[in-house]
Design an enzyme around this catalytic site. Structure first.
Site, short mmCIF file in Angstrom:
data_model
loop_
_atom_site.label_atom_id
_atom_site.label_comp_id
_atom_site.label_asym_id
_atom_site.label_seq_id
_atom_site.Cartn_x
_atom_site.Cartn_y
_atom_site.Cartn_z
N VAL A 142 5.72 16.36 -5.83
CA VAL A 142 5.49 15.22 -6.96
C VAL A 142 5.08 15.84 -8.21
O VAL A 142 4.57 17.06 -8.19
CB VAL A 142 4.13 14.66 -6.35
CG1 VAL A 142 4.39 13.63 -4.97
CG2 VAL A 142 2.91 15.55 -6.17
N SER A 143 5.47 15.12 -9.17
CA SER A 143 5.12 15.68 -10.59
C SER A 143 3.59 15.05 -10.91
O SER A 143 3.48 13.94 -10.39
CB SER A 143 5.93 15.32 -11.77
OG SER A 143 6.58 13.95 -11.61
N THR A 144 3.11 15.53 -11.98
CA THR A 144 1.91 14.68 -12.33
C THR A 144 1.91 13.47 -12.67
O THR A 144 0.90 12.79 -12.32
CB THR A 144 1.11 15.54 -13.46
OG1 THR A 144 2.12 15.66 -14.74
CG2 THR A 144 0.86 17.07 -13.11
#
Length: 482
Positions: A9-11
């Site tokens: 996951v990215s932020t």
């Protein structure tokens, strides 16, 4: 079948439905269970974008693939792996080279079939297109926010913090900035300021040591006088470029200043005058050995530097770059002409020496040597895997203890043979390397002795791999043997 699952996951996606790490993990486990496959080993990157492949767990996974630890890699969606088509295809090609396949659980395809590979490329192009569209929208929104000046959307420089989108002075760092400005006005250069800060144990905002370039960049930032500047630079690949000034977004008196404008302008004039004056770092062709000299005390490079006393008596020297840039290591130097004479005389000696009695250190970088050694290392690795499989077979009661002992003896015999081959290859490299260096030195000696220093420098680089410098007196040359 040995399976690894990769989740990411990215932020900006962490709060988005369907992208959480837990949900991705459960989906991969359920998919493998439904397919009758073993439970996958999960690698997870939390808070990493898919704009490139520089992610710690993905790097570790690809390293394990290289050792043939897995035969299948699985993700929930293709964009978990990457959103760039080039990166996706590069990873798939890498997996195939190491006998590993790739499966996307949601898109239902694998790379073992032509249809799967075609689908992969089509989905990759769509994912890359979507990423570029999202990036474009984000850039437009960021510029719109920046023009309003209501919220800070960039990382604060040293001396400031950002709280709830507002730029606030960091008191402790601001005092350091004021001291840096005071030193600059007193005539101390960026290198001297960096050394003073490092000697006092003061770190940058990233917790690293100060560097003359970092000091200079900070004291040139308009942020210190309360101005906000956005859209100054852009990234293309791994390089950063500066946009034309008319494209910058500038808001004056945006936040509380640390330095007054008179002080800031005075520092800029000092930097500009030093930039226009004669540089200590002159034309690289004046130094034949740049890029080859290594300081053994810190591992950094020795670089060329020109000094003079009262505008007279110019000295050309090689000095430790770590000392020059960060104030680390310690000041030690060799006069350019003296060192270059030592190196050239050694090259001349080699041209007439007996190759059989030539005791020199050589390295080979040609593809043949790499291939030979790589083959041996791969065979040694396969023996390790073979030994592990024999142990697993014994633990599963598939073979007896006697069979395990016999297999171990055969494996150790093969291992000993391969290690001997490796040692012999190393001995052969050194033995044959001396003659290769001698023949190459004879071929290049005219260029090395040429008055054209650029030609001489290029010839020396073909002959010498690197030169270790210790205590500004001990010189050890390592030669190219191919």
């Amino acid at each position: 079948m040995r399976i690894a699952g990769y989740i990411r996951v990215s932020t900006e996606e962490q709060a988005e439905k369907g992208f959480s790490l837990d949900e991705q993990r459960e989906r991969l486990i359920s998919y493998c269970k439904a397919m009758g496959w073993p439970t996958p080993t999960i690698y997870e990157d939390d808070g990493y974008s898919a704009k490139d492949l520089r992610r710690p767990e993905l790097t570790r996974l690809l390293g394990d693939v290289k050792t043939e630890k897995y035969t299948l890699i699985i993700t929930t969606k293709l964009d978990r792996l990457s959103r760039r088509l080039f990166d996706i295809l590069s990873v798939i090609d890498y997996l195939e080279k190491h006998n590993c396949s790739y499966v996307s659980a949601s898109e239902s395809f694998d790379t073992t079939t032509p249809a799967g590979r075609m689908t992969l490329q089509m989905l990759g192009m769509v994912a890359e297109f979507e990423r570029e569209r999202i990036s474009e929208r984000v850039r437009d929104n960021m510029r719109a926010i920046a023009r309003k000046g209501e919220k800070i959307i960039s990382r604060p420089c040293y001396g400031y913090n950002v709280k709830n989108g507002i730029m606030e002075i960091n008191i402790e760092e601001a005092l350091v900035v004021k001291q840096m400005a005071k030193w600059a006005l007193e005539g101390h250069g960026a290198w001297d300021i960096a050394k003073r800060l490092n000697d006092r144990g003061i770190a940058t905002k990233d917790g690293k040591q100060w560097h003359d370039r970092v000091v200079r960049a900070l004291l040139k930032r308009e942020t210190l006088v309360g101005d906000f500047v956005y859209n100054r630079t852009y990234r293309k690949g791994t390089r950063i470029f500066t946009r034309p000034e008319e494209e910058w977004i500038r808001i004056e008196n945006h936040h509380d200043p640390i330095l007054d404008r008179d002080t800031f302008d005075a520092i800029q004039k000092i930097f500009q005058s030093r930039k226009q004056s004669a540089s200590r770092y002159v034309d690289e062709t004046n130094y034949l050995l740049t890029g080859l000299l290594v300081c053994t005390h810190c591992g950094g490079k020795m670089v060329g530097r020109k000094d003079s006393k009262r505008g007279k008596n110019i000295y050309y020297r090689y000095v430790c770059n770590t000392y020059m840039k960060k104030g680390g290591c310690y000041f030690h130097h060799l006069h350019r002409d003296d060192l270059e004479s030592v190196i050239i005389n050694e090259i001349k000696r080699i041209t007439t020496a007996d190759a059989n009695n030539l005791e020199i250190t050589v390295v080979k970088t040609n593809s043949a040597k790499k291939t030979n050694k790589t083959d041996i290392y791969e065979q040694l690795h396969k023996l390790d895997l073979k030994a592990q499989r024999q142990i697993e077979a014994y633990e599963d009661d598939l073979i007896t203890a006697h069979d395990l002992k016999k297999a171990k003896e055969r494996i150790e015999k093969d291992r000993t043979r391969l290690l001997e081959q490796l040692k012999e290859l190393e001995r052969s490299d050194q033995k044959n390397g001396g003659d290769v260096v001698r023949q190459k030195a004879k071929r290049l000696i005219d260029d090395i002795l040429s008055l054209d220093r650029a030609k001489s420098k290029n010839a020396i680089r073909q002959l010498i791999h690197h030169v270790d410098i210790s205590n500004a007196s001990e010189v050890v040359i390592t030669w190219h043997a191919d």
